[in-house]
Each structure stands twice: as C-alpha cells, then as structure tokens.
Scaffold this active site. Structure first.
Site, PDB file in Angstrom:
ATOM      1  N   GLU A  55      64.603  41.853  28.584  1.00 50.25           N
ATOM      2  CA  GLU A  55      65.946  41.604  28.075  1.00 50.25           C
ATOM      3  C   GLU A  55      66.886  42.763  28.396  1.00 50.25           C
ATOM      4  OE1 GLU A  55      63.043  40.176  24.770  1.00 50.25           O
ATOM      5  OE2 GLU A  55      63.023  41.538  26.494  1.00 50.25           O
ATOM      6  N   TRP A 180      26.626  38.082  50.868  1.00 53.27           N
ATOM      7  CA  TRP A 180      27.856  37.299  51.009  1.00 53.27           C
ATOM      8  C   TRP A 180      27.566  35.817  51.199  1.00 53.27           C
ATOM      9  CZ3 TRP A 180      31.372  40.107  49.138  1.00 53.27           C
ATOM     10  CH2 TRP A 180      31.461  41.473  49.405  1.00 53.27           C
ATOM     11  N   ASP A 210      23.331  44.973  44.417  1.00 49.94           N
ATOM     12  CA  ASP A 210      24.486  44.849  45.319  1.00 49.94           C
ATOM     13  C   ASP A 210      25.193  46.173  45.569  1.00 49.94           C
ATOM     14  OD1 ASP A 210      23.898  42.193  45.266  1.00 49.94           O
ATOM     15  OD2 ASP A 210      25.692  41.556  44.176  1.00 49.94           O
ATOM     16  N   LEU A 214      33.389  47.444  42.922  1.00 50.54           N
ATOM     17  CA  LEU A 214      34.217  46.820  41.882  1.00 50.54           C
ATOM     18  C   LEU A 214      35.637  47.372  41.882  1.00 50.54           C
ATOM     19  CD1 LEU A 214      31.746  46.475  38.858  1.00 50.54           C
ATOM     20  CD2 LEU A 214      32.151  44.898  40.745  1.00 50.54           C
ATOM     21  N   ARG A 217      40.299  46.500  47.327  1.00 55.64           N
ATOM     22  CA  ARG A 217      40.419  47.045  48.684  1.00 55.64           C
ATOM     23  C   ARG A 217      41.188  46.117  49.622  1.00 55.64           C
ATOM     24  NH1 ARG A 217      35.220  47.180  47.250  1.00 55.64           N
ATOM     25  NH2 ARG A 217      34.547  45.636  48.795  1.00 55.64           N
ATOM     26  N   GLU A 292      31.775  39.399  37.130  1.00 58.01           N
ATOM     27  CA  GLU A 292      31.250  38.953  38.412  1.00 58.01           C
ATOM     28  C   GLU A 292      29.724  38.891  38.487  1.00 58.01           C
ATOM     29  OE1 GLU A 292      32.968  40.054  42.086  1.00 58.01           O
ATOM     30  OE2 GLU A 292      34.820  40.804  41.216  1.00 58.01           O
TER      31      GLU A 292
END
Length: 352
Positions: A55, A180, A210, A214, A217, A292
């Site tokens: 505002e 992947w 993995d 996190l 990128r 994830e």
C-alpha cells in the site's frame, strides 16, 4: 475470469503480489492498486521483508497525492494495523484520506485479524472485503497455513519411474550420487520451486545416497534453509549438506554443538516426532517446507496427513526393482507434460 471492475483490479493486485514470491518471508505477498475515476494511477507490491508494504509503494507511486482523496485503493490482503518493521498501512490510508478500500481477504495473523478493517471503518473509510477471496487466500496459502495451523505449508516432491520406483536397487559399491529419473528441464523447474520456498528437507538415506546440495543452481533466487533428519548422526561431515554455504538444521536424537552454519536440534524420534518436528519449524518462523525425500519419510507424511501439496514427476524409464515410490490414494488435481515427463499435482484439502 474477473466478472466486474472490482475483480479486474483485484486480479491486478494478485499479479503484482506474486512478484514477491520467495522474497517476503515471513511476510505475506501483497499487491496494491489505486484507481481514480476508472484509471489506475498507482501500483505497488511488497518486495522484501523489512521494506515498504504494498500500500505504501502504491501511494508513493501516485504523482498527484491530492487525487488520493477521490480514489479507491485495492489490496489483496487486509492492511496492517500495527507498527512493525514498517508503519501501519491502515493509518497511512487514513492519513491520506483515501475514501474507499477494497480488500481481497482478511488477515488471520493475530496482530492484524480484523484490526486494520476496524481502524479504517472507525475513521469513516468505506471498506469492502471478500473480492476474489478464494484466489487471495490461495496466493498466500503458506502464510495462512502457518498462522492458522501453526505449522509450515508442506510440499512433497519426488520423481518416479513408470513402473513405480523412486530409486534403483543400490548395491555395495554403488556411487554416492543422484539418480536422475527426469531431464534437465524438469530439474530446472524443481530449482525454481526451491527458490520459492523457505526451506527444503530430506531424510537420512536420501542425504547419504544422493549427496544432494539442496540449493538453487539452475534458477535465480534465494537459497532455502536446508533441513535434514539424522537420528544417530551417521551422516559423514564431507557431504555437501555440511559445506556451510546455507543455513542447515539437523534433527537428531544425539547432542552436538552447532558449527559451520549447521544447527543441531535434539528431538526424540518416537510416535510424537512429527508433531515435535513441525512445532520446531513453526517456532523457527519457517512458513513453507519443500520435501524431496526419502520414500519412507514422504509416505509417513502422507499417511499421517501432514502435507498440503504433492508434485510428482513420472519419467519415461523403468527400474524393475528398487525402492517403491510413495502412494497417494486419490486422483491428481492437475496433469501436465514437462519436456516428455509427466507431472501430477495433488492438493490435500483435508490436511491436519
């Protein structure tokens, strides 16, 4: 589609507000439009916590301030009534003698919660609420979930094969690296999603197998807070999660001192663990969490009904055996195709 002028201008407020996605935490996303005799003479949105509210930015963009006395101010969320990092917007509206204010939805945050509307009405301002209310609440679903359910907005994400696996069978000697299932276009979208949320979270096995960073990128945006479950502190210190580049929170049953931008939170991993976990995140002012993995953690959250949204990619390959993907027992709200990958989006209207 908007059906009248009020809805058209409110839709513009929502468009402006969304520009702040990922940058306003812990504040909500707010956009504001000022209309004089059917013409927009001012616009603004809340860009970042600690900076001017929507505002104020809208009023400041009006060249001839005298026109404000004959104008209508539109805003998707009730103007604040308290002095925080910035002055109260309701008081500013009154001081500029803006005669009419149209609001998308009221604010459930305790320091506002109808006080802004009350303040303006008591000053003689004509106030109307509930214009595109559903859309206004949806935009700030993270903010409302946090204040009304006292926990973060929880988004689950995973990728699975067409035969229903989230990971292949990893034998001794399998390299520690991501597996992947989707392509670089889907990964770019995931990095965009990461930039939109306040925190990102994984369980122990995902962190160990993995070795994820996190971070953001493949997109431009803020780096989320990293949250990791590590009950026995078995994760090795050379993993990417401990590189000190982002604030990282480790939930564990063990005692360990904070170091290198990593904080350790000691909690019992018992039947009340999920309640404690969400309470800690709430007390840390974390409004949204993007989760994830891993598969068991995701399924537990689904089974316990501690989730608001799920985004599931299905890649065009098979593993035949491995770790089974989580299961949601109802139809997705939305189906898309992203560069050959199917994307199913689920919304949980019955979340705890």
């Amino acid at each position: 589609m908007p059906e009248n002028q009020d809805e058209i201008y409110m839709q513009r407020c929502l468009q402006l507000a969304k520009k702040g996605l990922g940058n306003t935490y812990p504040n909500p996303m707010v956009g504001s439009v000022i209309v004089h005799k059917g013409k927009i003479i001012g616009e603004g949105y809340h860009k970042k916590c600690g900076e001017a509210h929507a505002e104020v930015n809208a009023v400041n963009s009006v060249k001839n301030k005298e026109l404000l006395k004959e104008s209508t101010l539109y805003v998707n969320l009730e103007p604040c009534a308290h002095q925080g990092r910035t002055p109260a917007c309701s008081r500013m509206i009154i001081e500029h003698e803006i005669p009419k204010v149209i609001i998308g939805c009221e604010d459930s945050f305790a320091k506002v919660a109808g006080k802004g509307v009350g303040m303006m009405k008591n000053a003689g301002t004509d106030v109307k609420t509930g214009v595109l209310e559903k859309e206004s609440r949806e935009l700030n679903k993270r903010f409302f979930t946090y204040h009304e359910k006292k926990r973060p907005y929880i988004i689950l994400k995973w990728a699975q094969t067409i035969d229903g696996f989230i990971d292949f069978e990893r034998k001794a000697g399998t390299p520690i690296q991501p597996n992947w299932i989707t392509d670089e276009y889907a990964r770019m979208l995931v990095h965009k999603w990461r930039a939109e949320e306040q925190a990102i979270m994984v369980a122990t096995n995902t962190a160990e197998k993995d070795n994820p960073k996190l971070n953001v990128r493949d997109w431009h945006g803020n780096q989320p807070i990293r949250i990791v479950l590590d009950r026995t502190l078995r994760l090795k210190s050379n993993l990417n999660l401990f590189d000190g580049t982002q604030k990282t929170i480790i939930f564990t049953e063990q005692q360990k001192k904070d170091a290198n931008n990593v904080a350790y939170v000691q909690v019992a991993f018992d039947k009340s663990f999920y309640v404690r976990l969400l309470n800690v995140l709430y007390n840390e002012d974390i409004q949204s969490v993007f989760i994830e993995g891993g598969a068991k953690f995701l399924q537990n959250l689904i089974d316990k009904n501690y989730w608001d949204e799920a985004r599931v990619f299905i890649g065009d390959l098979k593993f035949f055996k491995g770790i089974k993907a989580p299961i949601i027992n109802f139809q997705p709200n939305k189906k898309e195709v992203i560069s050959g990958n199917k994307l199913f989006t689920y919304k949980n209207s019955e979340a705890k």
